[in-house]
Design a protein around this motif. Structure first.
Motif, PDB file in Angstrom:
ATOM      1  N   ILE A 136       0.841  -1.188   0.000  1.00  0.00           N
ATOM      2  CA  ILE A 136       0.000   0.000   0.000  1.00  0.00           C
ATOM      3  C   ILE A 136       0.883   1.247   0.000  1.00  0.00           C
ATOM      4  CG2 ILE A 136      -1.578   1.362   1.434  1.00  0.00           C
ATOM      5  CD1 ILE A 136      -2.937  -1.239   2.188  1.00  0.00           C
ATOM      6  N   GLU A 155      -7.392  -5.389   0.337  1.00  0.00           N
ATOM      7  CA  GLU A 155      -6.110  -5.290   1.026  1.00  0.00           C
ATOM      8  C   GLU A 155      -5.813  -6.593   1.756  1.00  0.00           C
ATOM      9  OE1 GLU A 155      -6.044  -1.968   3.656  1.00  0.00           O
ATOM     10  OE2 GLU A 155      -6.589  -0.515   2.096  1.00  0.00           O
ATOM     11  N   TRP A 170      -2.019  -4.113  -1.291  1.00  0.00           N
ATOM     12  CA  TRP A 170      -3.169  -4.164  -2.186  1.00  0.00           C
ATOM     13  C   TRP A 170      -3.135  -5.482  -2.948  1.00  0.00           C
ATOM     14  CZ3 TRP A 170      -1.294   1.237  -3.700  1.00  0.00           C
ATOM     15  CH2 TRP A 170      -2.037   2.231  -3.030  1.00  0.00           C
ATOM     16  N   ARG A 267      -2.830   5.183   1.264  1.00  0.00           N
ATOM     17  CA  ARG A 267      -3.942   4.562   0.547  1.00  0.00           C
ATOM     18  C   ARG A 267      -4.564   5.504  -0.483  1.00  0.00           C
ATOM     19  NH1 ARG A 267      -4.290   2.158   5.631  1.00  0.00           N
ATOM     20  NH2 ARG A 267      -4.581  -0.117   5.533  1.00  0.00           N
TER      21      ARG A 267
END
Length: 400
Positions: A136, A155, A170, A267
């Protein structure tokens, strides 16, 4: 599995050769490759030689992977790496991985290579699904995956911890028939909102500036040195009364908030700023939170340190933040909500250009109860001032 070559869209993807070692070593000195991939650090010549000979050959011979050197089809220059880092024959799935040499970036090389490998994996290797994973915060990798047709689905916690990085990742998938054809722009192409946001959140959080009277203020990322001031602000009676901060507020709550702010920027879901005064000391917090359901919508939240109240700091900071949200993030509507009766918050919003729109019944949860909320919004067009008419000019005649 026999090594293969793929020629597509101006690229030649071929098995690695011993002669590639010098170029691989040079590419892997790049800070971004070392930051976002699992290459050894420091990356030594023997690492490069081992990768292009033993590691890549073993993956092909055992059928556990399909690593390709990405080269210019005309000149043969090495441009990057792309391939299947794992192949699971029990489930006919594979995971794709890639990096781009620093000298080849900005040319769509890895998007083209990823599409080519995906097409080959489905049509020749007969896989039924490809997986993409990235830490991420690696928005460049995410953008490549999106442009190659991957759907980012969620995630994974503790996916593949990287030294100095975050431990969350991710994950996305790609199925046969979802790979854009060569030359097609595909999703998240240049100029799209996804590309615009990736460029913003893929870089360090910026510092914004605002002016309250003759005082220049800075909106900057939160730091450890702000935590004591955050605790003091969140223990203030007015903050407790009108916000949902934990009560009683503890230092651990401030530490959690700092981690939350950093994770939200990684994010790409929120931009949390500290409002800093002329001494760069904490004077308040202000957040711009993107809607997970509507990419053009966001909402704001803010609080002011007790010593900074009544100085016009928050209206100036909110105006600067919302202007940044519209012009940089492409937002169309930014909402403000506050408990009915919070006149200080309402004054801040209206001074910053928000239009009061009404009262929403039972719209907020506040310390165990549902409360009514004042609602306001600022639209993108609210920030566009009409062009002034030339001095002495008459307005144009209406068309008949």
């Amino acid at each position: 599995m026999e090594p293969a070559e793929i020629t597509e869209d101006g690229l030649l993807l071929r098995p690695w050769r011993a002669s590639d070692a010098d170029a691989v070593h040079r590419a892997c000195q790049d800070p971004d490759i070392q930051r976002w991939t699992t290459v050894p650090r420091p990356y030594l010549p023997e690492h490069a030689h081992g990768f292009v000979t033993d590691v890549s050959a073993s993956a092909w011979s055992h059928g556990t992977g399909a690593p390709f050197a990405v080269c210019d089809a005309g000149t043969g220059e090495l441009l990057g790496s792309c391939g299947l880092v794992t192949i699971d024959r029990a489930h006919d799935t594979g995971e794709i991985g890639y990096w781009t040499a620093p000298w080849a970036r900005g040319r769509g090389v890895t998007v083209r290579a990823t599409r080519a490998v995906a097409r080959w994996a489905f049509e020749t290797v007969k896989l039924r699904r490809l997986i993409w994973q990235a830490e991420i915060g690696n928005h460049a990798s995410r953008l490549v995956a999106l442009r190659a047709g991957f759907r980012v689905e969620g995630e994974l916690r503790l996916a593949q911890p990287v030294a100095g990085g975050r431990s969350e990742g991710w994950i996305g998938s790609l199925l046969p028939g979802e790979v854009p054809a060569p030359g097609e722009p595909g999703p998240a192409g240049p100029g799209t909102l996804a590309a615009r946001r990736a460029a913003v959140f893929g870089r360090p959080q910026p510092v914004l500036f605002a002016t309250a009277g003759e005082t220049e203020l800075r909106l900057r990322p939160m730091e450890e040195r702000d935590l004591d001031a955050v605790v003091a602000t969140c223990r203030d009676t007015e903050t407790v009364r009108w916000t949902t901060v934990p009560h009683p507020y503890q230092p651990a709550d401030a530490e959690w908030y700092l981690d939350h702010c950093r994770a939200a920027w990684a994010r790409g879901t929120s931009a949390c700023f500290v409002l800093a005064d002329v001494d760069d000391s904490y004077a308040g917090s202000i957040d711009l939170r993107l809607s997970p359901a509507d990419p053009l919508l966001a909402d704001v939240g803010f609080m002011t340190a007790p010593h900074a109240r009544g100085r016009g700091y928050l209206p100036a900071a909110l105006a600067a933040l919302t202007a940044w949200g519209v012009t940089t993030l492409g937002l169309a509507r930014i909402e403000w909500r506050a408990n009915v009766g919070n006149t200080a918050s309402r004054r801040v919003a209206e001074k910053a250009g928000f239009t009061f729109e009404g009262t929403a019944r039972n719209a907020l949860q506040h310390r165990g109860d549902r409360t009514d909320a004042w609602v306001g919004a600022l639209l993108a067009e609210d920030l566009v001032a009409p062009a002034p008419e030339p001095s002495g000019a008459e307005p144009p005649a209406a068309a008949s």
